[in-house]
Design a protein around this motif. Structure first.
Motif, PDB file in Angstrom:
ATOM      1  N   TYR A 115      29.839  24.530  68.962  1.00 57.47           N
ATOM      2  CA  TYR A 115      29.552  24.180  67.566  1.00 57.47           C
ATOM      3  C   TYR A 115      28.149  23.596  67.426  1.00 57.47           C
ATOM      4  CZ  TYR A 115      30.301  22.210  62.907  1.00 57.47           C
ATOM      5  OH  TYR A 115      30.193  21.908  61.575  1.00 57.47           O
ATOM      6  N   LEU A 116      27.771  22.702  68.353  1.00 60.95           N
ATOM      7  CA  LEU A 116      26.429  22.126  68.310  1.00 60.95           C
ATOM      8  C   LEU A 116      25.366  23.200  68.510  1.00 60.95           C
ATOM      9  CD1 LEU A 116      26.796  18.776  70.324  1.00 60.95           C
ATOM     10  CD2 LEU A 116      26.185  19.006  67.915  1.00 60.95           C
ATOM     11  N   ALA A 117      25.611  24.117  69.421  1.00 57.92           N
ATOM     12  CA  ALA A 117      24.635  25.173  69.690  1.00 57.92           C
ATOM     13  C   ALA A 117      24.422  26.063  68.475  1.00 57.92           C
ATOM     14  CB  ALA A 117      25.082  26.010  70.886  1.00 57.92           C
ATOM     15  N   ILE A 118      25.497  26.352  67.732  1.00 60.61           N
ATOM     16  CA  ILE A 118      25.413  27.270  66.583  1.00 60.61           C
ATOM     17  C   ILE A 118      24.973  26.544  65.320  1.00 60.61           C
ATOM     18  CG2 ILE A 118      26.758  28.778  65.071  1.00 60.61           C
ATOM     19  CD1 ILE A 118      28.515  29.445  67.499  1.00 60.61           C
ATOM     20  N   ALA A 119      25.606  25.413  65.036  1.00 55.27           N
ATOM     21  CA  ALA A 119      25.371  24.714  63.760  1.00 55.27           C
ATOM     22  C   ALA A 119      24.173  23.775  63.807  1.00 55.27           C
ATOM     23  CB  ALA A 119      26.618  23.935  63.358  1.00 55.27           C
ATOM     24  N   VAL A 123      22.948   8.822  76.216  1.00 61.21           N
ATOM     25  CA  VAL A 123      22.458  10.101  75.685  1.00 61.21           C
ATOM     26  C   VAL A 123      22.662  10.287  74.178  1.00 61.21           C
ATOM     27  CG1 VAL A 123      22.743  12.636  75.845  1.00 61.21           C
ATOM     28  CG2 VAL A 123      22.636  11.240  77.919  1.00 61.21           C
ATOM     29  N   PRO A 124      23.695   9.712  73.535  1.00 63.09           N
ATOM     30  CA  PRO A 124      23.915   9.976  72.104  1.00 63.09           C
ATOM     31  C   PRO A 124      22.696   9.837  71.200  1.00 63.09           C
ATOM     32  CG  PRO A 124      25.836   8.895  72.984  1.00 63.09           C
ATOM     33  CD  PRO A 124      24.824   8.924  74.096  1.00 63.09           C
ATOM     34  N   PRO A 125      21.820   8.804  71.347  1.00 62.05           N
ATOM     35  CA  PRO A 125      20.630   8.771  70.476  1.00 62.05           C
ATOM     36  C   PRO A 125      19.711   9.968  70.702  1.00 62.05           C
ATOM     37  CG  PRO A 125      20.980   6.636  71.525  1.00 62.05           C
ATOM     38  CD  PRO A 125      21.895   7.599  72.199  1.00 62.05           C
ATOM     39  N   LEU A 126      19.664  10.464  71.940  1.00 63.12           N
ATOM     40  CA  LEU A 126      18.848  11.643  72.233  1.00 63.12           C
ATOM     41  C   LEU A 126      19.423  12.880  71.552  1.00 63.12           C
ATOM     42  CD1 LEU A 126      18.178  11.125  76.071  1.00 63.12           C
ATOM     43  CD2 LEU A 126      16.815  10.325  74.131  1.00 63.12           C
ATOM     44  N   ILE A 127      20.748  12.975  71.527  1.00 62.04           N
ATOM     45  CA  ILE A 127      21.395  14.102  70.839  1.00 62.04           C
ATOM     46  C   ILE A 127      21.060  14.064  69.353  1.00 62.04           C
ATOM     47  CG2 ILE A 127      23.612  15.130  70.191  1.00 62.04           C
ATOM     48  CD1 ILE A 127      24.751  14.124  72.837  1.00 62.04           C
ATOM     49  N   GLY A 128      21.158  12.879  68.761  1.00 58.52           N
ATOM     50  CA  GLY A 128      20.836  12.755  67.339  1.00 58.52           C
ATOM     51  C   GLY A 128      19.402  13.117  67.039  1.00 58.52           C
ATOM     52  N   TRP A 129      18.477  12.634  67.866  1.00 57.75           N
ATOM     53  CA  TRP A 129      17.056  12.942  67.662  1.00 57.75           C
ATOM     54  C   TRP A 129      16.793  14.436  67.826  1.00 57.75           C
ATOM     55  CZ3 TRP A 129      13.254   9.001  66.893  1.00 57.75           C
ATOM     56  CH2 TRP A 129      11.945   9.488  66.768  1.00 57.75           C
ATOM     57  N   ALA A 130      17.357  15.011  68.886  1.00 59.09           N
ATOM     58  CA  ALA A 130      17.165  16.440  69.147  1.00 59.09           C
ATOM     59  C   ALA A 130      17.750  17.282  68.019  1.00 59.09           C
ATOM     60  CB  ALA A 130      17.803  16.817  70.481  1.00 59.09           C
ATOM     61  N   ALA A 131      18.874  16.846  67.464  1.00 58.24           N
ATOM     62  CA  ALA A 131      19.501  17.589  66.377  1.00 58.24           C
ATOM     63  C   ALA A 131      18.614  17.621  65.142  1.00 58.24           C
ATOM     64  CB  ALA A 131      20.850  16.964  66.037  1.00 58.24           C
ATOM     65  N   ALA A 132      17.954  16.507  64.855  1.00 60.50           N
ATOM     66  CA  ALA A 132      17.141  16.405  63.641  1.00 60.50           C
ATOM     67  C   ALA A 132      15.779  17.066  63.790  1.00 60.50           C
ATOM     68  CB  ALA A 132      16.971  14.941  63.256  1.00 60.50           C
ATOM     69  N   SER A 133      15.197  16.990  64.991  1.00 61.96           N
ATOM     70  CA  SER A 133      13.808  17.427  65.152  1.00 61.96           C
ATOM     71  C   SER A 133      13.619  18.618  66.075  1.00 61.96           C
ATOM     72  CB  SER A 133      12.970  16.256  65.681  1.00 61.96           C
ATOM     73  OG  SER A 133      13.350  15.945  67.011  1.00 61.96           O
ATOM     74  N   GLY A 134      14.616  18.918  66.905  1.00 61.45           N
ATOM     75  CA  GLY A 134      14.463  20.000  67.875  1.00 61.45           C
ATOM     76  C   GLY A 134      13.719  19.582  69.125  1.00 61.45           C
ATOM     77  N   THR A 135      13.272  18.327  69.194  1.00 63.56           N
ATOM     78  CA  THR A 135      12.592  17.785  70.365  1.00 63.56           C
ATOM     79  C   THR A 135      13.168  16.398  70.662  1.00 63.56           C
ATOM     80  OG1 THR A 135      10.853  16.723  69.054  1.00 63.56           O
ATOM     81  CG2 THR A 135      10.452  19.006  69.760  1.00 63.56           C
ATOM     82  N   ILE A 136      12.606  15.736  71.670  1.00 66.25           N
ATOM     83  CA  ILE A 136      12.995  14.364  71.973  1.00 66.25           C
ATOM     84  C   ILE A 136      11.748  13.501  71.890  1.00 66.25           C
ATOM     85  CG2 ILE A 136      14.009  12.787  73.652  1.00 66.25           C
ATOM     86  CD1 ILE A 136      15.576  15.096  74.798  1.00 66.25           C
ATOM     87  N   GLY A 137      11.647  12.680  70.845  1.00 66.12           N
ATOM     88  CA  GLY A 137      10.469  11.860  70.626  1.00 66.12           C
ATOM     89  C   GLY A 137      10.490  10.568  71.414  1.00 66.12           C
ATOM     90  N   LEU A 188      19.293  22.488  72.103  1.00 65.45           N
ATOM     91  CA  LEU A 188      18.924  21.270  72.808  1.00 65.45           C
ATOM     92  C   LEU A 188      20.003  20.197  72.651  1.00 65.45           C
ATOM     93  CD1 LEU A 188      16.970  19.590  74.462  1.00 65.45           C
ATOM     94  CD2 LEU A 188      15.724  19.033  72.347  1.00 65.45           C
ATOM     95  N   ALA A 189      20.472  20.002  71.440  1.00 66.75           N
ATOM     96  CA  ALA A 189      21.537  19.025  71.211  1.00 66.75           C
ATOM     97  C   ALA A 189      22.798  19.411  71.971  1.00 66.75           C
ATOM     98  CB  ALA A 189      21.839  18.916  69.716  1.00 66.75           C
ATOM     99  N   SER A 190      23.118  20.687  71.991  1.00 70.18           N
ATOM    100  CA  SER A 190      24.290  21.163  72.720  1.00 70.18           C
ATOM    101  C   SER A 190      24.115  20.936  74.217  1.00 70.18           C
ATOM    102  CB  SER A 190      24.518  22.648  72.437  1.00 70.18           C
ATOM    103  OG  SER A 190      25.588  23.153  73.212  1.00 70.18           O
ATOM    104  N   GLY A 191      22.930  21.248  74.731  1.00 69.71           N
ATOM    105  CA  GLY A 191      22.668  21.072  76.156  1.00 69.71           C
ATOM    106  C   GLY A 191      22.791  19.617  76.586  1.00 69.71           C
ATOM    107  N   LEU A 192      22.287  18.706  75.755  1.00 70.68           N
ATOM    108  CA  LEU A 192      22.397  17.285  76.072  1.00 70.68           C
ATOM    109  C   LEU A 192      23.857  16.828  76.099  1.00 70.68           C
ATOM    110  CD1 LEU A 192      19.446  15.897  73.905  1.00 70.68           C
ATOM    111  CD2 LEU A 192      19.593  15.846  76.407  1.00 70.68           C
ATOM    112  N   SER A 193      24.658  17.358  75.186  1.00 69.36           N
ATOM    113  CA  SER A 193      26.075  16.982  75.170  1.00 69.36           C
ATOM    114  C   SER A 193      26.792  17.497  76.415  1.00 69.36           C
ATOM    115  CB  SER A 193      26.752  17.518  73.902  1.00 69.36           C
ATOM    116  OG  SER A 193      26.921  18.920  73.961  1.00 69.36           O
ATOM    117  N   ILE A 194      26.416  18.687  76.866  1.00 65.75           N
ATOM    118  CA  ILE A 194      27.041  19.251  78.074  1.00 65.75           C
ATOM    119  C   ILE A 194      26.639  18.454  79.308  1.00 65.75           C
ATOM    120  CG2 ILE A 194      27.111  21.279  79.572  1.00 65.75           C
ATOM    121  CD1 ILE A 194      26.791  22.988  77.019  1.00 65.75           C
TER     122      ILE A 194
END
Length: 319
Positions: free
Chosen positions: A131-135, A175-189, A139-145
């Motif tokens: 779901y993360l990978a599609i929706a 890792v959760p803050p990284l997932i949130g950041w990656a979800a919003a921006s596509g990168t990790i700031g 990157l967010a999906s990979g971090l969750s895995i």
């Protein structure tokens, strides 16, 4: 004589009603047990940390805030987290049954079948990551895995081998803050790493409080979360005090150059309170002190993340 058929009829009706309501009650109990497997109290903190990362990664314009993307991110992340918690209980089911703290969990108590729990955990984790990978994005999906794999295959077995498990487990936990950041921006700031560092450090006093409260339980089940002998007090003290000291500057990092003085003051007060209860725990090493530290830690994390989000001006797609 005429009353006997009526009585018999009433008994039959009551027995039939009981048979009809029993499956409904049983299904409701099973649903509640599967819900408990997902560890909703832990998921609340995961959702909060994910949201903080998501919010800070975006430009500070509420009118253009991507609410649907946030919902997708939280839903996918919570599904993976729920699956991870379920699979962890599947792996540790025999040991959970030996601990007073965990013996009433659905699987440890024998209310659910291990095979059903295994498939539930696998299915929920898989659905969440896909779901993360599609929706959201890969990157967010990979971090969750990565979080799931390190938690289940590094941290979980290490709990029975070495007190280093706390250090190892703090990495997937951050890792959760990284997932949130990656979800919003596509990168990790860079600010994402600051948020992750806060969650990373927070876990040490939080878990030391739990480990001390249930140290006999852990020993009975064969867990090595704390060392034996004189090293125990040293390890507990260092893993409580040093992270608490490190939180003082790190929790203020996003504020430098742009902070609201009021929010910065609030963060400092939160750190002082957290440190105070951590120091009392180290000094007293009692169940009461550890319980107070645990309570304060659960209040501290969402509070400090909220203040960091309020005072930090989101920086967009920073690298």
């Amino acid at each position: 004589m005429a009353t006997k058929p009526i009585l018999i009829t009433r008994h039959l009706s009551a027995a039939t009603a009981d048979r009809e309501t029993r499956p409904v009650a049983s299904r409701y109990t099973a649903l509640c047990d599967y819900w408990a497997l997902t560890k909703p109290e832990v998921n609340f903190l995961i959702a909060f940390a994910t949201f903080a990362g998501f919010y800070l990664a975006l430009p500070a314009q509420l009118s253009r805030f991507p609410w649907m993307l946030l919902i997708h991110t939280l839903l996918g992340t919570l599904l993976v987290a729920s699956g991870t918690g379920t699979l962890n209980q599947y792996v540790e089911r025999r040991f959970d049954a030996q601990m007073r703290r965990t013996s009433r969990r659905p699987l440890a108590a024998g209310r659910l079948e291990p095979s059903g729990v295994l498939w539930f955990g696998v299915a929920v984790s898989a659905v969440g990551s896909i779901y993360l990978a599609i929706a959201v994005n890969p990157l967010a999906s990979g971090l969750s895995i990565v979080t799931l794999l390190t938690y289940l295959f590094l941290y979980t077995p290490l709990k029975r081998k070495s007190p280093l498990c706390t250090l190892v487990g703090a990495f997937p936990g951050a890792v959760p803050p990284l997932i949130g950041w990656a979800a919003a921006s596509g990168t990790i700031g860079s600010e994402a790493w600051v948020l992750s560092a806060v969650v990373f450090l927070w876990q040490f006093p939080h878990f030391m409080a739990i480990a001390w409260m249930y140290r006999e339980d852990y020993r009975r089940a064969g867990y090595c979360v704390l060392p034996e002998g004189v090293a125990r007090h040293l390890v507990v003290s260092l893993q409580t005090i040093l992270p608490l000291l490190a939180l003082f500057p790190i929790a203020l990092l996003p504020a430098w150059g742009q902070a609201s003085m009021l929010c910065g003051l609030g963060a400092s007060l939160l750190n002082l309170a957290f440190f105070y209860y951590g120091a009392r725990f180290v000094n007293q090493r009692s169940s009461a002190a550890s319980r107070r530290l645990l309570t304060v830690s659960v209040i501290y994390l969402p509070s400090i993340l909220a203040l960091m989000s309020l005072r930090g001006v989101p920086s967009g797609h920073s690298g």
